[in-house]
Write an enzyme that holds these catalytic residues in place. Structure first.
Site, PDB file in Angstrom:
ATOM      1  N   HIS A 267       0.892  -1.216   0.130  1.00 24.09           N
ATOM      2  CA  HIS A 267       0.090  -0.134  -0.105  1.00 24.09           C
ATOM      3  C   HIS A 267       0.709   1.295   0.007  1.00 24.09           C
ATOM      4  CE1 HIS A 267      -3.152  -2.879   1.449  1.00 24.09           C
ATOM      5  NE2 HIS A 267      -3.844  -1.996   0.503  1.00 24.09           N
ATOM      6  N   GLU A 371      -4.342  -3.489   9.716  1.00 21.78           N
ATOM      7  CA  GLU A 371      -5.430  -4.021   8.605  1.00 21.78           C
ATOM      8  C   GLU A 371      -6.845  -4.201   9.273  1.00 21.78           C
ATOM      9  OE1 GLU A 371      -4.164  -7.394   6.223  1.00 21.78           O
ATOM     10  OE2 GLU A 371      -5.532  -6.708   4.627  1.00 21.78           O
TER      11      GLU A 371
HETATM   12 CU   LIG Z   1      -5.770  -2.831  -0.177  1.00 24.91          CU
END
Ligand SMILES: [Cu+2]
Length: 694
Positions: A267, A371
């Site tokens: 990311h 996450e």
């Molecule tokens: Cu992602």
């Protein structure tokens, strides 16, 4: 990659021999020319058994919105009763649950929208996945797949089947059709779908031009070619299939090496890449969002679900809203706790122990916590910052569900990068990772240097980018009947590409040894036109490649082509071509090679370079050589390619990430420019020129 022992003719082969001999004659050094296309080590001709399995999987994924058109599969699915074969599952509980849920009508019906972020829908999908994954042999797997194909929601089916195919031993090397051909609605705009329907009604072939969302009055539109690129969306959604946040490592017996760190790095690189595109289009770097601030830029996706209406739009200056289960205040609290953990370099586990956030493991823990994946040490306390962020943004326009709006683009990994807020959410998260990395000491001299090795020169071809047309097959987007013949209807999109280029890295070494080569590209000037100091530049560098090369005693020229980059994968083959090739091989008309390490996750190779500018835009190129023997992890040949896209996508098939250096090394930590540059770290300016067309 070829071996490069100094015996150039042996290593080069093919058309490069003359060039090779000439180079040796002129320079007196060994030159290793690499193959033109990305040649994968694991490739071998497929046998009939594999081919017929591959064909069955492609049949299962054909026109998933309609009942299975292949009579053999439909009949098998109808007659198969998994409860009569429970001994054929390594764990029979999921398939028992699935049958019970189906017979009592509790499953998400076909035709409805599936999102992974809905707990109930995800739990059902996991039950379907586990029924497929735990099937003891191919036969049971195949029968189960036929059974679920016409019984469960098609979104759940595609996702569960795909993840099962990617992780089962007996489906290793199998190629899945491109996501944008299975589910075109998620990738193309509404007016394209409407025009396609008009063409279909007339049974006329058509190519429908698709424009990027928005107008010139919206500055964000200038970089929509990146966020809306089908290759990026496909890469992103496949990453989340290779590394599902719901993956139970111990239960499934498939470890995901450095998943938390990969979550950070993949990311981070997506944002850095958008940042370089923004600079190329005279836009400032992405600004992070914050839970209690307005989101300046709205987003109107102009995309429609197959059934269920338009994707919701978000007007400018909207604020985050409380949802029934997720409160904005909770997000602020989660952030505060995570910041506390970072500043104390220690996470509190759910059992009250302290888990240190230091060295190279810290980022892996932090990634899993943010996450969060199943590996999060304490989801109750640290929450689900990233996943909840996606949900809050996805439901921002109908937080109470008053209007029964469908999920937003942020609630599908296939569509999330279309929304500029995706990058703003991830920049916000990335800044937390930066905070952690800034707590670690800068790399010491011995971590940076490679004694006895010096990079003498780096040259590269002219770096030229351009836009080109690309056609997406819309066959699966359109409802039709068996009686209607398929006609060619495609969406034509503009996409960025670049001319192929080759790096030539001249290295001097005091002995023969293996070198890990890392190539990065960073911005030279910021939005204001000021030169960016190295310690800030490091946040915006994009990885172009990472590979291992053998350097000889004396001088070696390492050559590496853009097509070989280990961050990227080439264009996906269309379903039509794939089916034809498999059929031809089954009939013995051609050979079909299978790569047991095949990857679907990987940044699109054609987007390797940022767009640059018409007059040429300067960038900083970095090449770093380190001692591979000191960072080598696996006992595999040094040129093993793991399917070709390790840098952002890690490894699958049970291999560990091949090098022990932190991802993004050496730019992931603070840099003191006085100590940073040494003979094995090379920097030079390069220029990227954009041409309107090629
Ligand atoms: Cu992602």
């Amino acid at each position: 990659m070829h071996d490069c022992d100094g015996w150039c003719i042996l290593c080069c082969g093919g058309a490069d021999i003359m060039k090779c001999i000439l180079t040796v004659a002129l320079l007196g050094v060994a030159v290793c020319h690499l193959a033109q296309a990305k040649v994968m080590r694991g490739e071998a001709p497929a046998d009939k058994i594999f081919l017929s399995k591959q064909r069955e999987v492609l049949k299962l994924l054909n026109k998933v919105h309609e009942p299975n058109r292949f009579k053999d599969q439909a009949d098998l699915g109808r007659s198969y009763d998994p409860t009569q074969h429970l001994s054929k599952y390594k764990n029979a509980l999921p398939v028992k649950t699935l049958v019970k849920q189906y017979t009592s009508g509790r499953l998400l019906p076909r035709g409805q929208i599936f999102t992974l972020f809905n707990d109930r829908q995800r739990e059902q999908m996991i039950t379907i996945f586990e029924s497929l994954f735990y099937a003891e042999d191919w036969d049971t797997f195949y029968r189960t797949a036929c059974y679920v194909r016409d019984r469960v929601n098609e979104g759940q089916f595609v996702y569960a089947l795909s993840v099962a195919v990617l992780h089962r031993e007996d489906t290793r090397g199998m190629v899945l059709p491109p996501a944008y051909e299975v589910y075109p609605h998620l990738f193309v705009n509404s007016d394209v779908i409407h025009a396609a329907y008009r063409a279909k009604m007339r049974q006329e072939p058509a190519r429908v031009r698709m424009n990027f969302t928005g107008t010139v009055r919206n500055p964000e539109q200038r970089v929509a070619y990146l966020g809306e690129d089908v290759g990026i969306n496909s890469h992103h959604s496949h990453w989340h299939m290779d590394f599902p946040f719901w993956w139970k490592q111990d239960e499934y017996g498939v470890k995901k090496d450095r998943q938390g760190e990969l979550f950070y790095y993949m990311h981070h690189q997506l944002i850095a890449r958008l940042d370089l595109e923004r600079l190329s289009n005279d836009l400032p770097f992405v600004k992070p969002l914050y839970w209690e601030d307005k989101i300046e830029d709205g987003f109107y996706p102009q995309t429609t679900y197959r059934v269920g209406g338009e994707f919701p739009a978000r007007p400018d200056n909207f604020e985050f809203q409380d949802l029934q289960d997720i409160k904005v205040k909770d997000m602020v609290d989660y952030t505060r706790r995570i910041r506390e953990a970072i500043s104390q370099q220690s996470v509190i586990t759910r059992w009250g122990q302290n888990l240190p956030l230091n060295d190279t493991m810290g980022i892996n823990i932090l990634g899993s916590l943010v996450e969060p994946s199943q590996e999060s040490p304490n989801p109750q306390y640290y929450g689900a910052l990233h996943n909840y962020g996606h949900i809050l943004l996805g439901q921002i326009t109908d937080p109470k569900g008053k209007f029964d709006m469908p999920p937003g683009v942020m609630e599908h990994f296939e569509t999330a990068t279309r929304d500029p807020a995706f990058f703003r959410l991830h920049k916000y998260i990335d800044n937390l990772f930066k905070l952690h990395k800034d707590m670690l000491p800068p790399y010491a001299r011995e971590e940076l240097e490679f004694p006895g090795v010096a990079i003498q020169d780096v040259t590269v071809d002219d770096l030229v980018t351009y836009f080109e047309d690309f056609d997406i097959d819309l066959l699966n987007a359109l409802d039709d009947t068996l009686e209607l013949k398929d006609v060619e209807i495609k969406a034509r999109v503009r996409r960025l590409n670049h001319r192929p280029f080759t790096f030539s890295i001249t290295v001097n070494s005091n002995q023969e040894q293996m070198a890990a080569v890392r190539i990065f590209l960073g911005p030279k000037f910021d939005w204001f036109g000021q030169e960016i100091p190295i310690n800030e530049k490091r946040l915006y560098v994009i990885e172009l490649d990472k590979f291992v090369a053998k350097v000889n005693k004396g001088a070696t020229v390492i050559q590496r082509k853009s097509s070989e980059s280990s961050v990227a994968i080439p264009d996906r083959e269309t379903t039509k071509i794939l089916v034809r090739r498999v059929d031809d091989a089954l009939q013995g008309k051609a050979t079909y090679t299978v790569n047991k390490d095949v990857r679907h996750c990987g940044y699109p190779e054609r987007l390797l370079l940022p767009k640059g500018k018409r007059d040429g835009m300067p960038f900083s190129l970095f090449v770093i050589l380190t001692d591979f023997d000191k960072e080598k992890v696996n006992d595999l040949p040094w040129d093993y390619d793991y399917g070709g896209s390790i840098s952002y996508c890690g490894t699958v098939s049970g291999h560990k990430y091949p090098d022990s250096k932190p991802m993004g090394f050496p730019f992931d930590r603070q840099i003191n420019s006085d100590n940073f540059f040494r003979s094995n770290i090379y920097q030079k300016d390069v220029v990227i020129t954009f041409k309107d067309s090629e």
